[in-house]
Design an enzyme around this catalytic site. Structure first.
Site: not given
Ligand code: GCO
Length: 454
Positions: A166, A358
């Site tokens: 991220e 995820e």
């Protein structure tokens, strides 16, 4: 009811990150990371909660591995703690820290579980933060050193590597919005940080491949797609800006398209780039665009955009959807968002291969009087998103695997222990683990490589 078969060799996994589960924050030579500092600063996390103990996974990993194996989990995505391995950021290896991951990898392989390593899931050694952190270009070289050290030691056994988790969070959430460590609110620093994170990815990929020639190497950005509330020009414009800020600023450089021109102009107009793109040096964009073996997608929800955007008031950027359901993060359950993203990554960006690194949800369900945890909302969530994944695969999108966030309840950053994302319940008083109903449901999906829809 329909039965949706997944492709043969589809990888079914689950994910965690070091700081969120390990604890043992000052053991065996680990130095503090900028998250230790941040969590220990009053007012930064809910109730002042920290990752000092977390799920005590540093000690309990054999038990956790055994539980994972009993649930038929095929792959485990975890991160290494940089300050455990290189307590000063670079140079001196802390063998005790590296040995931990060596044993963990051997344990996983013995249990028949495939390791996916994330090199950076937000633990910058505090010494590097003190030297300026990600807004400083020198952090790139330090990160590449970490990638080299870890892949040199584990590259013979680990075949899947993720450089960064991220990049939007590492840069914007942490340096512009200030909700994550180091908690800055500084646009120019955040945009420089974004560049250095991307550059460190591009520089690390060949270093990892040199040590692990058989490996697949990729990156795991978080994608929160934006949808305009109406077809009005204002709403469409708002969605474009959100998309540029959150997705294209990172994805375009990774795919060789440079920083998106519309967003460069927007940031310049706002004064966020007082020196233009002066952090970009010759050759950087080519380095960032190194071909990867896969893209990891972290996706949970979407944004509905309307009216004027203020990226500084992040929390108010979204419009609630009166017809939707929300998880306890206050995130809309929107499985079509993942479906749309998968198509976009394939048809627009031509991602070579995709893992959903995820996807998951926070619901606080705990044990009933018989010790059972009926987290049916989690099962519904996972089923709906997986239905979208299956549909995308039917369109030809090369999705190779799926990782539930998370294996067990853990430290949810600035929200402390208030959010439970796990398929396994953790009693933080006793450190007892208790699989929720979703864990048994997932085991069933994995065992049959298929999903039963309602
Ligand atoms: C993140 C992280 C995880 C979070 C999860 C839920 O992506 O933000 O990878 O550490 O816990 O996303 O918020």
């Amino acid at each position: 009811m329909a039965v949706l078969r997944f492709p043969e060799r589809f990888v079914w996994g689950t994910a965690t990150s070091a700081y969120q589960i390990e604890g043992a924050w000052d053991e065996d030579g680990r130095s503090p990371s900028h998250w230790d500092t941040f969590a220990h600063t009053p007012g930064k996390t809910r109730n002042g909660e920290t990752g000092d103990v977390a799920c005590d996974h540093y000690r309990r990993w054999p038990e956790d591995m055994a539980l994972m194996a009993s649930l038929n989990i095929q792959a485990y995505r975890f991160s290494v703690s940089w300050p455990r391995i290189l307590p000063n950021g670079g140079n001196q290896i802390n063998e005790a820290g590296l040995d931990h991951y060596d044993r963990l990898v051997d344990g996983l392989l013995e249990a028949g579980i495939r390791p996916f390593i994330t090199l950076y899931h937000w633990e910058l050694p505090q010494t590097l933060q003190d030297a300026g952190g990600w807004p400083e270009r020198s952090t790139v070289d330090h990160f590449v050193q970490l990638a080299d050290v870890v892949s040199r030691r584990l590259g013979d056994r680990v075949h899947n590597w993720i450089t960064h988790n991220e990049p939007w969070c590492t840069s914007m959430l942490s340096h512009q919005i200030g909700l994550h460590a180091p908690g800055w609110r500084n646009w120019p620093a955040a945009l420089a940080a974004a560049h250095h994170v991307l550059l460190s990815h591009g520089t690390a990929v060949p270093a990892i491949r040199a040590n692990a020639p058989q490996a697949e190497v990729g990156i795991a950005p978080n994608y929160e797609p934006a949808y305009p509330l109406t077809r009005s020009p204002e709403d469409i414009e708002a969605a474009r800006i959100w998309d540029g800020y959150y997705i294209r600023w990172f994805n375009d450089p990774l795919f060789g398209r440079h920083y998106p021109a519309d967003m460069v102009a927007y940031y310049q107009e706002k004064g966020y780039l007082p020196h233009g793109l002066n952090f970009v040096q010759p050759g950087d964009m080519e380095t960032i665009a190194v071909p990867v073996d896969f893209i990891g997608i972290n996706n949970y929800t979407r944004q509905i955009m309307s009216g004027k955007v203020s990226l500084d008031q992040f929390q108010t950027a979204a419009s609630p959807n009166p017809n939707a359901t929300y998880t306890e993060m206050n995130w809309e359950v929107y499985p079509d968002g993942l479906y749309d993203l998968l198509n976009r990554l394939h048809f627009d960006y031509q991602a070579p291969k995709i893992y959903i690194t995820e996807n998951g949800c926070s619901y606080g369900d705990g044990p009933d009087k018989n010790g059972r945890i009926h987290d049916t909302r989690r099962i519904d969530y996972l089923r709906s998103y997986l239905t979208g994944v299956h549909r995308a695969i039917g369109n030809g999108v090369p999705v190779a695997g799926y990782f539930v966030w998370s294996f067990m309840d853990n430290f949810e950053w600035s929200l402390g222990y208030s959010q439970r994302f796990g398929m396994v319940y953790v009693d933080y008083q006793t450190q007892q683990r208790l699989p929720k109903e979703s864990a048994y449901w997932y085991k069933d999906v994995i065992s049959h490589n298929q999903l039963e829809t309602m």
